[in-house]
Design an enzyme around this catalytic site. Structure first.
Site, PDB file in Angstrom:
ATOM      1  N   GLU A   1       0.835  -1.210   0.000  1.00  0.00           N
ATOM      2  CA  GLU A   1       0.000   0.000   0.000  1.00  0.00           C
ATOM      3  C   GLU A   1       0.867   1.256   0.000  1.00  0.00           C
ATOM      4  O   GLU A   1       0.536   2.251  -0.659  1.00  0.00           O
ATOM      5  CB  GLU A   1      -0.940  -0.018   1.202  1.00  0.00           C
ATOM      6  CG  GLU A   1      -2.053   0.992   1.125  1.00  0.00           C
ATOM      7  CD  GLU A   1      -3.045   0.719   0.003  1.00  0.00           C
ATOM      8  OE1 GLU A   1      -3.248   1.641  -0.826  1.00  0.00           O
ATOM      9  OE2 GLU A   1      -3.614  -0.378  -0.052  1.00  0.00           O
TER      10      GLU A   1
ATOM     11  N   GLU B   1       1.256   6.192  -7.264  1.00  0.00           N
ATOM     12  CA  GLU B   1       0.143   7.070  -7.649  1.00  0.00           C
ATOM     13  C   GLU B   1       0.512   8.542  -7.491  1.00  0.00           C
ATOM     14  O   GLU B   1       0.167   9.364  -8.343  1.00  0.00           O
ATOM     15  CB  GLU B   1      -1.093   6.740  -6.818  1.00  0.00           C
ATOM     16  CG  GLU B   1      -1.741   5.430  -7.219  1.00  0.00           C
ATOM     17  CD  GLU B   1      -3.023   5.129  -6.469  1.00  0.00           C
ATOM     18  OE1 GLU B   1      -3.355   5.860  -5.509  1.00  0.00           O
ATOM     19  OE2 GLU B   1      -3.689   4.151  -6.850  1.00  0.00           O
TER      20      GLU B   1
END
Length: 161
Positions: free
Chosen positions: A66, A73
């Site tokens: 994550e 991102e």
């Protein structure tokens, strides 16, 4: 030594920032805290050291995934503001890596913790200790708020439309 301590500080800031801004990281954190809290505070489940190591490793994979997903991102969003096929591929692949590790972690959790007698013992314990059950229920409400109402709202991701 100062630089080493600074690097740990930066790492902890990255973890905290990801928890603050990424709902999925908050979900992973809450699930992990409940699981290890129950395993360490109660003796409902029988877990060997090797099984505990597998649970820890699985959770670490999900959390690390994550963190990397958030980094990918963020960099992609910084570099390209418009829709771009390559940006979409990068973001989707990073998200897919998290999904693979999360599914693996669930599989490990089921393999290690599928102990019906432990769940029966938990039921009996909470049924006979209503005050403890009330505290547990209140903690679930707090966890729900932490996951869905905490921190900055995530930006609408234009490359996944």
């Amino acid at each position: 030594m100062k630089d080493l301590l600074k690097s740990f500080g930066y790492a902890f800031c990255g973890i905290a920032q990801t928890i603050r801004t990424q709902r999925n990281m908050r979900i992973h954190t809450v699930v992990m805290l409940y699981m290890f809290g129950i395993l360490l505070c109660h003796d409902f489940f029988t877990v060997t050291r090797t099984q505990m190591a597998l649970l820890l490793l699985s959770c670490a994979m999900v959390m690390a995934g994550e963190l990397v997903n958030t980094a990918v991102e963020s960099v992609v969003d910084l570099v390209e503001q418009r829709k771009n096929l390559y940006c979409k591929i990068a973001k989707d692949a990073a998200a897919g890596a998290v999904l693979v590790s999360a599914l693996f972690a669930v599989g490990v959790g089921v393999a290690v913790l599928w102990q019906p007698e432990a769940f029966r013992a938990m039921y009996v314990y909470y049924r006979t200790h209503p005050a403890v059950f009330a505290i547990f229920a209140a903690s679930l409400i707090a966890a729900f708020w932490f996951i869905f109402g905490f921190g900055k709202r995530e930006r609408k991701d234009s490359s996944h439309d």
